[in-house]
Every structure is written in structure tokens, then in C-alpha cells.
Design a protein around this motif. Structure first.
Motif, mmCIF file in Angstrom:
data_model
loop_
_atom_site.group_PDB
_atom_site.id
_atom_site.type_symbol
_atom_site.label_atom_id
_atom_site.label_comp_id
_atom_site.label_asym_id
_atom_site.label_seq_id
_atom_site.Cartn_x
_atom_site.Cartn_y
_atom_site.Cartn_z
ATOM 1 N N GLY A 37 0.809 -1.216 0.000
ATOM 2 C CA GLY A 37 0.000 0.000 0.000
ATOM 3 C C GLY A 37 0.841 1.263 0.000
ATOM 4 N N HIS A 38 1.919 1.230 0.773
ATOM 5 C CA HIS A 38 2.765 2.422 0.950
ATOM 6 C C HIS A 38 4.240 2.026 0.909
ATOM 7 C CE1 HIS A 38 -0.834 2.697 3.700
ATOM 8 N NE2 HIS A 38 -1.053 3.722 2.878
ATOM 9 N N PRO A 39 5.111 3.002 0.605
ATOM 10 C CA PRO A 39 6.535 2.768 0.846
ATOM 11 C C PRO A 39 6.703 2.353 2.310
ATOM 12 C CG PRO A 39 6.232 4.805 -0.379
ATOM 13 C CD PRO A 39 4.856 4.329 0.023
ATOM 14 N N ASP A 40 7.471 1.389 2.547
ATOM 15 C CA ASP A 40 7.842 0.732 3.825
ATOM 16 C C ASP A 40 7.030 -0.530 4.120
ATOM 17 O OD1 ASP A 40 5.590 1.243 5.633
ATOM 18 O OD2 ASP A 40 6.446 3.166 6.197
ATOM 19 N N ASP A 41 5.870 -0.730 3.449
ATOM 20 C CA ASP A 41 5.105 -1.966 3.706
ATOM 21 C C ASP A 41 5.813 -3.215 3.175
ATOM 22 O OD1 ASP A 41 2.919 -0.878 5.109
ATOM 23 O OD2 ASP A 41 1.959 -0.256 3.242
ATOM 24 N N PRO A 42 6.218 -3.231 1.892
ATOM 25 C CA PRO A 42 6.921 -4.435 1.409
ATOM 26 C C PRO A 42 8.206 -4.695 2.211
ATOM 27 C CG PRO A 42 6.193 -3.114 -0.437
ATOM 28 C CD PRO A 42 5.972 -2.284 0.802
ATOM 29 N N GLU A 43 8.905 -3.608 2.569
ATOM 30 C CA GLU A 43 10.145 -3.752 3.324
ATOM 31 C C GLU A 43 9.856 -4.386 4.686
ATOM 32 O OE1 GLU A 43 9.001 -1.248 1.631
ATOM 33 O OE2 GLU A 43 10.523 0.175 0.983
ATOM 34 N N SER A 44 8.805 -3.880 5.362
ATOM 35 C CA SER A 44 8.460 -4.379 6.698
ATOM 36 C C SER A 44 7.897 -5.796 6.642
ATOM 37 C CB SER A 44 7.397 -3.496 7.338
ATOM 38 O OG SER A 44 7.803 -2.162 7.371
ATOM 39 N N GLY A 45 7.037 -6.043 5.653
ATOM 40 C CA GLY A 45 6.329 -7.328 5.601
ATOM 41 C C GLY A 45 7.185 -8.468 5.109
ATOM 42 N N CYS A 46 8.021 -8.201 4.090
ATOM 43 C CA CYS A 46 8.818 -9.310 3.552
ATOM 44 C C CYS A 46 10.163 -8.839 3.013
ATOM 45 C CB CYS A 46 8.039 -10.094 2.506
ATOM 46 S SG CYS A 46 7.438 -9.136 1.111
ATOM 47 N N GLY A 47 10.718 -7.791 3.619
ATOM 48 C CA GLY A 47 12.021 -7.262 3.158
ATOM 49 C C GLY A 47 13.149 -8.270 3.276
ATOM 50 N N GLY A 48 13.067 -9.149 4.271
ATOM 51 C CA GLY A 48 14.106 -10.179 4.422
ATOM 52 C C GLY A 48 14.004 -11.200 3.302
ATOM 53 N N THR A 49 12.788 -11.589 2.984
ATOM 54 C CA THR A 49 12.565 -12.576 1.916
ATOM 55 C C THR A 49 12.960 -12.002 0.557
ATOM 56 O OG1 THR A 49 10.773 -13.573 3.179
ATOM 57 C CG2 THR A 49 10.773 -13.970 0.800
ATOM 58 N N LEU A 50 12.573 -10.747 0.302
ATOM 59 C CA LEU A 50 12.928 -10.122 -0.987
ATOM 60 C C LEU A 50 14.439 -10.009 -1.118
ATOM 61 C CD1 LEU A 50 10.219 -7.271 -1.132
ATOM 62 C CD2 LEU A 50 10.139 -9.532 -2.215
ATOM 63 N N SER A 51 15.109 -9.620 -0.030
ATOM 64 C CA SER A 51 16.580 -9.511 -0.056
ATOM 65 C C SER A 51 17.209 -10.876 -0.305
ATOM 66 C CB SER A 51 17.097 -8.953 1.276
ATOM 67 O OG SER A 51 16.570 -7.678 1.524
ATOM 68 N N LYS A 52 16.637 -11.880 0.324
ATOM 69 C CA LYS A 52 17.170 -13.243 0.153
ATOM 70 C C LYS A 52 17.023 -13.701 -1.298
ATOM 71 C CE LYS A 52 16.914 -17.795 2.346
ATOM 72 N NZ LYS A 52 16.404 -18.506 3.535
ATOM 73 N N PHE A 53 15.856 -13.466 -1.881
ATOM 74 C CA PHE A 53 15.630 -13.885 -3.267
ATOM 75 C C PHE A 53 16.554 -13.130 -4.224
ATOM 76 C CE2 PHE A 53 10.975 -15.515 -2.686
ATOM 77 C CZ PHE A 53 11.474 -16.599 -1.989
ATOM 78 N N SER A 54 16.702 -11.832 -4.033
ATOM 79 C CA SER A 54 17.577 -11.090 -4.959
ATOM 80 C C SER A 54 19.022 -11.551 -4.796
ATOM 81 C CB SER A 54 17.431 -9.573 -4.791
ATOM 82 O OG SER A 54 17.878 -9.165 -3.537
ATOM 83 N N SER A 55 19.421 -11.896 -3.578
ATOM 84 C CA SER A 55 20.803 -12.374 -3.370
ATOM 85 C C SER A 55 21.035 -13.711 -4.069
ATOM 86 C CB SER A 55 21.109 -12.508 -1.874
ATOM 87 O OG SER A 55 20.623 -13.740 -1.381
#
Ligand SMILES: [Zn+2]
Length: 237
Positions: A37-55
Motif C-alpha cells: 500500500g505504501h513505501p515501507d510496507d513491502p520492506e516491513s512485511g517481507c524485506g528479508g525474503t525479498l533480499s534473500k531472493f535477490s541475493s
């Protein structure tokens, strides 16, 4: 993963794309999309998972339904949008993700046929393997709007991607969240924290105090690791 949990996941038909906790680059390069919905939601909700996938070499796009412009004190909507856009771009750099701003206004989101199509066309153009979004039971209407339009696209596009919901400030915003998938983010907790801390205008200390650290610890305990993010993945059948 325990046999019981694997059985549960299998019974829900979650394996057309591998279980989130078992994805690695060895399988194939995946296109991952996260809608918030807003900047910071994806980061808060699944920022670890997104970082892991991009790595792991997967392609990650983060789409923000609004630019978060309602919540920067002393600035009008346009000025605030500039601040928050820059913060979100910085956060995406840390997660090695591509930011996209869909153009609705913070606090004034709506769902209608035109926007359902816009979100659907955007998702189609990304051609994702996995899409993350808010769980629809949430006290913030902007989160609900993002969730509903993503789910709508998943249905209309024929369930061509795996749809997984994330939680934000569970109990306060996300409600009644009972996960069926987990991702170990122990090695990505710090990268996630840095991404959330890019949102300087939102007092990131408060964002974490809203329960993110407790949530990472608790979901980690449920999954048997130090820190985890949890998801509700829709059955594919
Ligand atoms: Zn939000």
C-alpha cells in the motif's frame, strides 16, 4: 521443514512453484513481485525474503500502490511524495529490487474497474512467478485495496503465479493471520532493517517497535530458526 508442515503445504497444493523456504537459484531464475500500500510496507512485511531472493539471483520488483504522501509533517502531498519516493528507491537499492509507483494517493485509495485493470495489466506485464501482497484483513484501507486488486488479478489472469500474503504490524494492522509458509531470514535480518530504516520520514524506530522485531523472532521460533517471515500462500487449484 517438518514432515507435518510439508504434508500440510502439499495438501494445500503449494508446490507448483517450490515452497518459499526451499527456493534457490539452482531451480531457475524467478520473477518476484511485491505489491504494498505504501513505501515501507513491502520492506516491513517481507524485506528479508525479498533480499534473500535477490541475493540468490532472482529478479525482484517492488510496486507501491501509493507514494505514501499523506504522512510527512509540514509537507504538501507533492512535496511529501518526492521525499517518500526517494526513501523507497533507497530501500529498493538495499534489497536489490526495482521500485515501481502505481500512482494512487495515500489515505485515499479506491478499488474500481479501471484500477483493477491497471493493476492487472501491470502484473501481467511483469509476468511474475511469485507475487507477495498484504493479507486482506487489515485495519488500513490502503493495504486492503492493494490486497484486493492483487487477488483479483490472480483470479482473472488464471492463477498463473504463486500468490502469498505477508503481514505488517500483525494484531494492529494485519488481522487473523495464520501462516502456512515461512522463510528463514536470519542472514537477511540486517539487510531488511537497513531497508526499513531508509524511511527516515516515518520514524523507522517506531516502525520496528510496531512489532516487526517481535514478529521476526516469533515466526523464527515457529519455524525453528533465529528469524523468519511468515506467509499465507493461496492454494493453486
Ligand atoms: Zn502501509
Amino acid at each position: 521443514m517438518t514432515n507435518r508442515r510439508k504434508f500440510l503445504a502439499n495438501s494445500l497444493g503449494l508446490f507448483s512453484v517450490a515452497n518459499l523456504s526451499e527456493i534457490s537459484y539452482k531451480e531457475k531464475k524467478l520473477k518476484v513481485l511485491c505489491i504494498g500500500g505504501h513505501p515501507d510496507d513491502p520492506e516491513s512485511g517481507c524485506g528479508g525474503t525479498l533480499s534473500k531472493f535477490s541475493s540468490q539471483g532472482h529478479s525482484v520488483t517492488v510496486a507501491y500502490l501509493t507514494t505514501g504522501e499523506a504522512n510527512v509533517s509540514g509537507k504538501n502531498l507533492e512535496e511529501a511524495a518526492k521525499v517518500r519516493k526517494l526513501e523507497a528507491e533507497n530501500a529498493c537499492k538495499i534489497m536489490n529490487a526495482k521500485p515501481v509507483f502505481l500512482g494512487q494517493i495515500d489515505g485515499a485509495t479506491f478499488v474500481n474497474a479501471e484500477w483493477r485493470k491497471k493493476v492487472r495489466d501491470f502484473i501481467k506485464s511483469e509476468n511474475p512467478d511469485i507475487v507477495f501482497t498484504h493479507w486482506p484483513l487489515d485495519t488500513h484501507p490502503d493495504h486492503v485495496a492493494a490486497s484486493i486488486m492483487t487477488h483479483d488479478a490472480w483470479i482473472v489472469l488464471g492463477k498463473t503465479f504463486k500468490l502469498s500474503y505477508y503481514e505488517v504490524c500483525a494484531g494492529d494492522q494485519t488481522q487473523l493471520f495464520h501462516p502456512n509458509e515461512y522463510v528463514d531470514i536470519t542472514d537477511f535480518q540486517e539487510q531488511k532493517r537497513k531497508a526499513v530504516y531508509c524511511h527516515v520520514s516515518q520514524n523507522p524506530l517506531d516502525i520496528y517497535a510496531c512489532g516487526h522485531t517481535a514478529s521476526e523472532d516469533f515466526r523464527g521460533r515457529e519455524f525453528g530458526v533465529k528469524a523468519a517471515e511468515a506467509f499465507i500462500t493461496m492454494p493453486m487449484k
